[in-house]
Design a protein around this motif. Structure first.
Motif, short mmCIF file in Angstrom:
data_model
loop_
_atom_site.label_atom_id
_atom_site.label_comp_id
_atom_site.label_asym_id
_atom_site.label_seq_id
_atom_site.Cartn_x
_atom_site.Cartn_y
_atom_site.Cartn_z
N HIS A 62 16.51 -15.83 20.12
CA HIS A 62 16.40 -17.00 21.67
C HIS A 62 18.17 -17.40 20.86
CE1 HIS A 62 13.13 -16.59 24.00
NE2 HIS A 62 12.46 -16.30 23.04
N HIS A 115 6.31 -24.70 22.02
CA HIS A 115 6.80 -23.83 21.17
C HIS A 115 7.31 -24.82 19.71
CE1 HIS A 115 7.04 -20.06 20.27
NE2 HIS A 115 8.50 -19.77 20.19
N SER A 119 12.34 -28.07 21.15
CA SER A 119 12.38 -25.96 22.14
C SER A 119 12.18 -26.95 23.93
CB SER A 119 10.58 -25.33 22.22
OG SER A 119 9.78 -26.28 22.35
N ASP A 136 10.41 -19.48 25.34
CA ASP A 136 8.89 -19.46 24.88
C ASP A 136 7.74 -20.44 25.08
OD1 ASP A 136 9.59 -16.46 24.12
OD2 ASP A 136 9.66 -17.62 21.75
N TYR A 137 7.10 -21.19 25.44
CA TYR A 137 6.00 -21.90 25.45
C TYR A 137 4.57 -21.94 25.12
CZ TYR A 137 4.22 -20.13 29.43
OH TYR A 137 3.19 -19.14 31.15
N LYS A 138 4.12 -22.58 24.68
CA LYS A 138 2.55 -22.92 24.62
C LYS A 138 1.68 -24.61 25.24
CE LYS A 138 1.74 -25.11 20.28
NZ LYS A 138 3.34 -24.75 19.52
N GLU A 159 7.32 -15.83 30.13
CA GLU A 159 7.31 -15.13 29.35
C GLU A 159 5.85 -14.93 29.31
OE1 GLU A 159 5.59 -15.80 24.93
OE2 GLU A 159 5.69 -18.24 24.96
N THR A 161 3.98 -13.19 25.61
CA THR A 161 3.86 -12.51 24.87
C THR A 161 2.58 -12.00 24.70
OG1 THR A 161 5.34 -13.73 23.55
CG2 THR A 161 3.85 -12.60 22.09
N HIS A 303 2.69 -19.47 21.21
CA HIS A 303 2.46 -19.13 22.87
C HIS A 303 1.65 -19.59 22.78
CE1 HIS A 303 6.52 -16.63 22.25
NE2 HIS A 303 5.34 -16.73 20.64
N TYR A 350 13.51 -9.42 22.95
CA TYR A 350 12.69 -10.77 22.74
C TYR A 350 11.89 -10.50 22.11
CZ TYR A 350 16.52 -13.17 25.86
OH TYR A 350 17.72 -13.47 26.54
N GLY A 351 11.20 -11.41 21.07
CA GLY A 351 10.09 -11.08 20.73
C GLY A 351 9.86 -10.63 19.61
N GLU A 353 11.31 -12.87 16.97
CA GLU A 353 11.19 -13.88 16.44
C GLU A 353 11.07 -13.97 14.18
OE1 GLU A 353 9.62 -16.29 18.81
OE2 GLU A 353 7.28 -16.96 17.39
#
Ligand code: ZN
Length: 367
Positions: A62, A115, A119, A136-138, A159, A161, A303, A350-351, A353
Motif C-alpha cells: 500500500h 490493522h 493504519s 486493510d482493516y480488522k 478488502e 483478504t 485482517h 495488493y496482498g 505485504e
C-alpha cells in the motif's frame, strides 16, 4: 459534505437543470495506478509513482516510494521513512485521525482501521456523497494500535483478504495460550514464530505480555527497527533482545520472532531443535501450514475474518459496496443477496505485504 444543503441561487438552480447528479464513480475510480480521485487530484495507495498519494498504512503493498507528495498519518510516514529512507517522497504531510482536509473539490478525513499502528480508513466526501476506502482493516482488538472505527457512509470500499465463510479467526489470546503451552512442554527447544515484521510481530509480542509472559523475547535483526519504532510510539513490549550473538544453548526455552521467510532457511540452525510456528490468518488452512513446514500454526490475523467483514459492511449502513484485493466473489454475492449494490474493483498489486506471504488470489479458494 454529507447533509449540507447549498443555498439555492438562480445560478445553481440553473446548473442543477443541466449538470447530472454526481455519482460515486465520479469521485473515485479504479485505474492502473490505483484508486483515483479526479475531483481531489490524488490517488489512494497507488501502486505506481503519482504526483499526489494518500496512503492508508505502511505495508509495502500500500505504501510505495517515489510519489511527488504523500499524505498519511505520522506513523505511516515514519514507517515509510524507515523502510525507504529519507527521500521516499518529494513532500510529505501528516494528518491525524479525525482531522478534515479539503483537497480540490473533496473533503477527506482519516479514521482508525485497527490493522497496524497508524493504519487509517480514508473517508472521501464530495457534495452529498461519502465514500470510505478502508484499506486493510480488522475489527478484532489489538493492543498495538487504535481500534477500528465504524464510519457511516454511502459507499464502503472493503478488502476481502479473508472473504470466504471458512475464515473465522477466533480469539488471538487462545492462540497465544497454545504457543505458551508448547514452550512449557518443550523447555529444551527454541520456539521460532514467523510473523510479518510490521504489525504482526509487535502484536504477538504484546499479546504474550498480556498473557503474563515476562521473559525476554528475541528478535531477528530484520525486525529491530520497526519494533523499536513501535516502542517509541508508546507501545510497551517488555524486554527484547536480538538473537545475534546469543549462544545456541542459551536459546533453549525461548521465543524468537522472525520474518516468515527466515523460519525456513539456514538461519534456523542457530536454534536448538526449533519448534516452527507461524502467526497468520492463513493458518486456518491446514494444507497451507503443512506446505510451509509449520509445526505450530497460530491463527492470528490483522485482517477482518468473514464475520468481521460482513458485520462491518452492515454497520456502515452503506448501500453500495466495492470489494477489492482478496477473494471478492463470495463477499459480492453476500452483499447482493442482502439487496446491496456490490461490485469487485479489480485493483491489482495488493496482498503482498512484507514478505509476500499471502498466497496469490484464489489459491486457497477451495479450502
Ligand atoms: Zn496491510
Amino acid at each position: 459534505m454529507r447533509g449540507s444543503s447549498p443555498r439555492m441561487t438562480a445560478k445553481n438552480l440553473c446548473e442543477a437543470d443541466y449538470i447530472p447528479k454526481m455519482r460515486p464513480q465520479d469521485i473515485l475510480v479504479p485505474v492502473a495506478a490505483g484508486l483515483c480521485c479526479k475531483p481531489g487530484d490524488f490517488y489512494i495507495d497507488p501502486v505506481r509513482p503519482v504526483e499526489r498519494a494518500v496512503i492508508t498504512h505502511g505495508h509495502s503493498d500500500h505504501a510505495r516510494s517515489g510519489h511527488g507528495a504523500v499524505l498519511a498519518t505520522q506513523e505511516t510516514l515514519d514507517m515509510m521513512r524507515l523502510r525507504y529512507g529519507d527521500n521516499f517522497a518529494g513532500r510529505t504531510q501528516a494528518i491525524a485521525y479525525g482531522e478534515e482536509l479539503k483537497l480540490g473539490d473533496v473533503t477527506i478525513k482519516f479514521h482508525p482501521a485497527g490493522h497496524v499502528l497508524g493504519s487509517a480508513q480514508i473517508a472521501v466526501s464530495c457534495k452529498d456523497i461519502c465514500i470510505v476506502a478502508s484499506g486493510d482493516y480488522k475489527d478484532a482488538p489489538d493492543p498495538t494500535c487504535a481500534p477500528f472505527e465504524v464510519v457511516p457512509c454511502d459507499v464502503f470500499i472493503t478488502e476481502a483478504t479473508f472473504g470466504l465463510p471458512v475464515f473465522r479467526h477466533g480469539d488471538a489470546a487462545d492462540e497465544i495460550r497454545k504457543l505458551l503451552a508448547s514452550v512449557a512442554l518443550f523447555p529444551e527447544r527454541a520456539h521460532l514464530v514467523g510473523a510479518y515484521s510490521l504489525g504482526k510481530a509487535q502484536r504477538v509480542i504484546a499479546l504474550l505480555r498480556l498473557a503474563g509472559y515476562d521473559a525476554p523475547i528475541y528478535l531477528h535483526g530484520a525486525m529491530e527497527k520497526i519494533t523499536r519504532y513501535y516502542e517509541s510510539r508508546g507501545v510497551a513490549l517488555g524486554e527484547l533482545r536480538l538473537v545475534k550473538g546469543i549462544k545456541k544453548a542459551d536459546l533453549a526455552g525461548t521465543i524468537t520472532l522472525a520474518p516468515p521467510s527466515a523460519t525456513s532457511d539456514v538461519w534456523t540452525r542457530r536454534f536448538p531443535d526449533p519448534v516452527t510456528a507461524f502467526a497468520s490468518g492463513w493458518m486456518r488452512v491446514r494444507a497451507r501450514a503443512r506446505q510451509r513446514g509449520v509445526e505450530l500454526p497460530l491463527v492470528i490475523s490483522d485482517h477482518a475474518d468473514w464475520n468481521g467483514l460482513t458485520a462491518t459492511i452492515d454497520a456502515t449502513g452503506a448501500g453500495e459496496i466495492w470489494v477489492t484485493h482478496g477473494q471478492e466473489d463470495a463477499l459480492v454475492h453476500w452483499c447482493t443477496a442482502k439487496g446491496l449494490a456490490a461490485r469487485p474493483l479489480d485493483l491489482v498489486g495488493y496482498g503482498d505485504e512484507d514478505e509476500s506471504d499471502a498466497p496469490p488470489v484464489g489459491e486457497d479458494a477451495g479450502a
